[in-house]
Scaffold this motif. Structure first.
Motif, PDB file in Angstrom:
ATOM      1  N   GLY A  22      13.755  -2.555  -2.300  1.00 48.15           N
ATOM      2  CA  GLY A  22      13.037  -1.925  -3.395  1.00 48.15           C
ATOM      3  C   GLY A  22      11.940  -1.026  -2.860  1.00 48.15           C
ATOM      4  O   GLY A  22      11.585  -1.091  -1.683  1.00 48.15           O
ATOM      5  N   LYS A  23      11.412  -0.184  -3.716  1.00 48.69           N
ATOM      6  CA  LYS A  23      10.295   0.685  -3.344  1.00 48.69           C
ATOM      7  C   LYS A  23       9.127   0.380  -4.263  1.00 48.69           C
ATOM      8  O   LYS A  23       9.286  -0.190  -5.341  1.00 48.69           O
ATOM      9  N   VAL A  74       6.123   1.049   5.518  1.00 53.17           N
ATOM     10  CA  VAL A  74       5.122   1.887   4.858  1.00 53.17           C
ATOM     11  C   VAL A  74       5.579   3.339   4.898  1.00 53.17           C
ATOM     12  O   VAL A  74       6.072   3.825   5.926  1.00 53.17           O
ATOM     13  N   ALA A  75       5.437   4.039   3.768  1.00 51.51           N
ATOM     14  CA  ALA A  75       5.804   5.453   3.678  1.00 51.51           C
ATOM     15  C   ALA A  75       4.549   6.284   3.434  1.00 51.51           C
ATOM     16  O   ALA A  75       3.515   5.778   3.006  1.00 51.51           O
ATOM     17  N   GLY A  76       4.672   7.578   3.706  1.00 53.32           N
ATOM     18  CA  GLY A  76       3.520   8.445   3.539  1.00 53.32           C
ATOM     19  C   GLY A  76       3.194   8.770   2.104  1.00 53.32           C
ATOM     20  O   GLY A  76       2.090   9.200   1.788  1.00 53.32           O
ATOM     21  N   SER A  77       4.161   8.584   1.193  1.00 46.20           N
ATOM     22  CA  SER A  77       3.959   8.900  -0.214  1.00 46.20           C
ATOM     23  C   SER A  77       5.010   8.172  -1.031  1.00 46.20           C
ATOM     24  O   SER A  77       5.966   7.597  -0.491  1.00 46.20           O
ATOM     25  N   GLU A  78       4.859   8.209  -2.350  1.00 48.40           N
ATOM     26  CA  GLU A  78       5.825   7.558  -3.227  1.00 48.40           C
ATOM     27  C   GLU A  78       7.176   8.256  -3.173  1.00 48.40           C
ATOM     28  O   GLU A  78       8.225   7.615  -3.265  1.00 48.40           O
ATOM     29  N   ILE A  79       7.159   9.577  -3.028  1.00 49.33           N
ATOM     30  CA  ILE A  79       8.424  10.310  -2.932  1.00 49.33           C
ATOM     31  C   ILE A  79       9.164   9.937  -1.657  1.00 49.33           C
ATOM     32  O   ILE A  79      10.381   9.710  -1.666  1.00 49.33           O
ATOM     33  N   GLU A  80       8.443   9.824  -0.540  1.00 56.00           N
ATOM     34  CA  GLU A  80       9.092   9.419   0.712  1.00 56.00           C
ATOM     35  C   GLU A  80       9.591   7.979   0.626  1.00 56.00           C
ATOM     36  O   GLU A  80      10.617   7.636   1.223  1.00 56.00           O
ATOM     37  N   ALA A  81       8.886   7.128  -0.124  1.00 56.00           N
ATOM     38  CA  ALA A  81       9.365   5.759  -0.319  1.00 56.00           C
ATOM     39  C   ALA A  81      10.694   5.766  -1.068  1.00 56.00           C
ATOM     40  O   ALA A  81      11.610   4.995  -0.749  1.00 56.00           O
TER      41      ALA A  81
END
Length: 316
Positions: A34-35, A71-78
């Motif tokens: 999940g994100k 961990v991602a840099g942003s919600e879009i990258e997640a």
């Protein structure tokens, strides 16, 4: 249902950043991906009020004994990372959406000037499919960002670089608002447009942001060195959009606003009052604002230059 203590002990150490979480079973297999915009809050919600979860979620938690996160840099990258993980790992609790439909996909056609659009057709001919993505709404909002960054076309025009009609074709609104590079015209060639699509593929496929930015900077320098300043400016905008993801990478930032609701009846009543007309306004054929010099009593007043038809039977 009882959550294992080692699993519960892990949750406080989960960062509260955008990213992906992976539930694992006793054999170490990933059973769900999940994100989340806030990883710790999302993961903690799974172990709170267990009896309020859907049966499918409770079954997944009953099988889960371990947890990992990225961990991602942003919600879009997640969102994009989640799609890549689901495709590679095939977790059994990510197989189908709750409504039984297939996951949405991002389609890139194999045309000379490829189109990009959303689809659920896994057997779509003539296109490469990227995904799957668990949420159609999230994918649509992410696509709004991708279109701003990479300026791909979404129309269904049959475009060829050697088509002489491109020299006189007028671009649509998407070009004017910088959502498309207008391959329907001669403003961009197939080679440059193809580079933009390759950068799009690399970004969606989860290639490291650093490598992608390095490649884009090299393209920008090469275009500027060849005096192709419009191409260099377009690539510069792509670089800036990707670099700003950490600041404006929330999916909510790319939600389309609701269409305004216009009360025509109230507008006609307001027009009648403003013009001091007797009776209700029927049809306004044309409406303009004029300033008549030397006539202060009518200056800046709306003037009807068409017809005002009185309503029949009290209807507008």
């Amino acid at each position: 249902m009882i959550i294992p203590e080692p699993l519960l002990a892990k949750i406080p150490s989960v960062p509260d950043d955008p990213g992906c979480y992976l539930w694992k079973d006793a054999e170490g297999r990933v059973i769900y991906v999940g994100k989340a915009k806030h990883l710790r809050r999302r993961v903690a919600s799974y172990v709170q009020r267990l009896d309020e979860h859907q049966p499918r979620t409770r079954r997944m938690l009953a099988d889960a004994v371990d947890l990992e996160w990225l961990v991602a840099g942003s919600e879009i990258e997640a969102l994009l990372t989640e799609s890549m993980l689901i495709k590679e790992l095939q977790p059994r609790y990510n197989v189908l959406l709750k409504d039984g439909k297939d996951y949405p996909l991002l389609a890139i056609t194999r045309e000379e000037f490829p189109r990009v659009f959303l689809t659920r057709d896994r057997n779509l001919a003539g296109a490469d499919l990227l995904g799957p993505f668990p949420s159609a709404g999230d994918l649509q909002r992410a696509t709004h960002f991708l279109q701003r960054a990479f300026r791909f076309r979404t129309c269904d025009l049959d475009l060829r670089e050697d088509d002489p009609a491109r020299r006189s074709f007028a671009p649509c609104l998407n070009w004017h608002i910088k959502r498309c590079s207008a391959p329907c015209t001669t403003r961009i060639g197939a080679a440059e447009y193809g580079e933009d699509i390759r950068a799009l593929r690399a970004f969606v496929s989860g290639r490291g942001r650093g490598d992608l930015l390095d490649g884009l900077r090299a393209r920008m320098r090469a275009a500027a060195g060849d005096l192709r300043f419009e191409d260099a400016a377009r690539v510069r905008d792509q670089i800036q959009a990707i670099e700003r993801l950490s600041e404006r990478g929330r999916l909510a930032d790319y939600r389309e606003p609701a269409a305004p609701v216009i009360d025509i009846g109230a507008g006609m009543v307001a027009l009648q009052q403003h013009l001091a007309l007797v009776g209700r306004v029927g049809v306004v054929a044309q409406y303009a604002r004029v300033v008549i010099l030397g006539a202060p009593e009518v200056a800046n007043r709306p003037v009807v230059v068409g017809r005002l038809l009185q309503p029949v039977g009290g209807q507008i």
